[in-house]
Write a protein that holds these residues in place. Sequence first.
Motif, mmCIF file in Angstrom:
data_model
loop_
_atom_site.group_PDB
_atom_site.id
_atom_site.type_symbol
_atom_site.label_atom_id
_atom_site.label_comp_id
_atom_site.label_asym_id
_atom_site.label_seq_id
_atom_site.Cartn_x
_atom_site.Cartn_y
_atom_site.Cartn_z
ATOM 1 N N ARG A 1 3.540 13.730 -12.098
ATOM 2 C CA ARG A 1 3.909 13.653 -13.515
ATOM 3 C C ARG A 1 2.864 14.390 -14.365
ATOM 4 O O ARG A 1 3.213 15.139 -15.285
ATOM 5 C CB ARG A 1 4.026 12.185 -13.936
ATOM 6 N N ALA A 2 1.590 14.205 -14.044
ATOM 7 C CA ALA A 2 0.523 14.880 -14.784
ATOM 8 C C ALA A 2 0.634 16.398 -14.600
ATOM 9 O O ALA A 2 0.476 17.175 -15.561
ATOM 10 C CB ALA A 2 -0.840 14.371 -14.317
ATOM 11 N N THR A 3 0.913 16.844 -13.380
ATOM 12 C CA THR A 3 1.077 18.276 -13.103
ATOM 13 C C THR A 3 2.252 18.842 -13.885
ATOM 14 O O THR A 3 2.161 19.919 -14.488
ATOM 15 C CB THR A 3 1.271 18.514 -11.587
ATOM 16 N N VAL A 4 3.377 18.098 -13.906
ATOM 17 C CA VAL A 4 4.559 18.542 -14.648
ATOM 18 C C VAL A 4 4.229 18.671 -16.132
ATOM 19 O O VAL A 4 4.609 19.649 -16.785
ATOM 20 C CB VAL A 4 5.748 17.573 -14.416
ATOM 21 N N GLU A 5 3.514 17.715 -16.695
ATOM 22 C CA GLU A 5 3.158 17.756 -18.116
ATOM 23 C C GLU A 5 2.238 18.944 -18.416
ATOM 24 O O GLU A 5 2.396 19.626 -19.432
ATOM 25 C CB GLU A 5 2.509 16.437 -18.528
ATOM 26 N N GLU A 6 1.279 19.200 -17.533
ATOM 27 C CA GLU A 6 0.382 20.350 -17.723
ATOM 28 C C GLU A 6 1.164 21.659 -17.674
ATOM 29 O O GLU A 6 0.947 22.556 -18.492
ATOM 30 C CB GLU A 6 -0.701 20.362 -16.638
ATOM 31 N N LEU A 7 2.077 21.753 -16.715
ATOM 32 C CA LEU A 7 2.875 22.973 -16.589
ATOM 33 C C LEU A 7 3.777 23.174 -17.800
ATOM 34 O O LEU A 7 3.926 24.285 -18.297
ATOM 35 C CB LEU A 7 3.688 22.947 -15.293
ATOM 36 N N ARG A 8 4.387 22.083 -18.275
ATOM 37 C CA ARG A 8 5.240 22.194 -19.470
ATOM 38 C C ARG A 8 4.422 22.620 -20.683
ATOM 39 O O ARG A 8 4.877 23.431 -21.491
ATOM 40 C CB ARG A 8 5.955 20.864 -19.738
ATOM 41 N N SER B 1 0.813 -1.201 0.000
ATOM 42 C CA SER B 1 0.000 0.000 0.000
ATOM 43 C C SER B 1 0.856 1.265 0.000
ATOM 44 O O SER B 1 0.466 2.275 -0.575
ATOM 45 C CB SER B 1 -0.956 -0.017 1.186
ATOM 46 N N LEU B 2 2.043 1.241 0.632
ATOM 47 C CA LEU B 2 2.927 2.401 0.610
ATOM 48 C C LEU B 2 3.417 2.657 -0.805
ATOM 49 O O LEU B 2 3.399 3.798 -1.279
ATOM 50 C CB LEU B 2 4.111 2.181 1.564
ATOM 51 N N PHE B 3 3.847 1.580 -1.501
ATOM 52 C CA PHE B 3 4.309 1.745 -2.879
ATOM 53 C C PHE B 3 3.176 2.158 -3.805
ATOM 54 O O PHE B 3 3.380 2.909 -4.757
ATOM 55 C CB PHE B 3 5.006 0.469 -3.372
ATOM 56 N N ARG C 1 0.955 9.172 -6.196
ATOM 57 C CA ARG C 1 1.496 10.528 -6.059
ATOM 58 C C ARG C 1 2.431 10.864 -7.214
ATOM 59 O O ARG C 1 2.427 11.985 -7.711
ATOM 60 C CB ARG C 1 2.240 10.681 -4.730
ATOM 61 N N GLU C 2 3.228 9.885 -7.645
ATOM 62 C CA GLU C 2 4.125 10.101 -8.793
ATOM 63 C C GLU C 2 3.311 10.390 -10.046
ATOM 64 O O GLU C 2 3.672 11.266 -10.843
ATOM 65 C CB GLU C 2 5.015 8.878 -9.026
ATOM 66 N N ALA C 3 2.245 9.633 -10.235
ATOM 67 C CA ALA C 3 1.390 9.831 -11.408
ATOM 68 C C ALA C 3 0.771 11.232 -11.384
ATOM 69 O O ALA C 3 0.723 11.933 -12.406
ATOM 70 C CB ALA C 3 0.315 8.756 -11.466
ATOM 71 N N ASP C 4 0.306 11.668 -10.210
ATOM 72 C CA ASP C 4 -0.258 13.013 -10.079
ATOM 73 C C ASP C 4 0.796 14.081 -10.356
ATOM 74 O O ASP C 4 0.538 15.055 -11.069
ATOM 75 C CB ASP C 4 -0.837 13.212 -8.668
#
Length: 139
Positions: free
Chosen positions: A16-23, A3-5, A11-14
Amino acid sequence: MNSLFTMIAEREADARATVEELRAGIDKLTEQLTAAETELSRLAITRQTAMSLGYTEPDDGPDTTIVQPAYLNILAEFERADAPLRAGQLCQILDVGTEPKHREGMRARLKRLASRGILEETEPGLFVLIAKTTPRQQT
């Protein structure tokens, strides 16, 4: 442990999505900035070219307020006057009535002429013509 992983992966997926939107947003803003800078550069070149060719802005023509008969009459009286005039004096000279409403209307006209740099209010309510030249109507 799973469950931790799983939580970290979510969180990584979120992130990554934020980074892509910002880019994507940065790319769009960079494109808009480039277009605005290009337009600004072209306008500066156009202005410089026009100035080098001797272009000047055309005159807007006569002040439409000043060429009205009431204002021409007022200016004609200032041309004749040897001393500064008050609104009440002009009302008497032009025979437009000396009631308060007439004096206030005349005072408003004089203030308008003063704001256009034609008359000068040397002291409150006392006006003088700056340059003794009556404007001519243009045909």
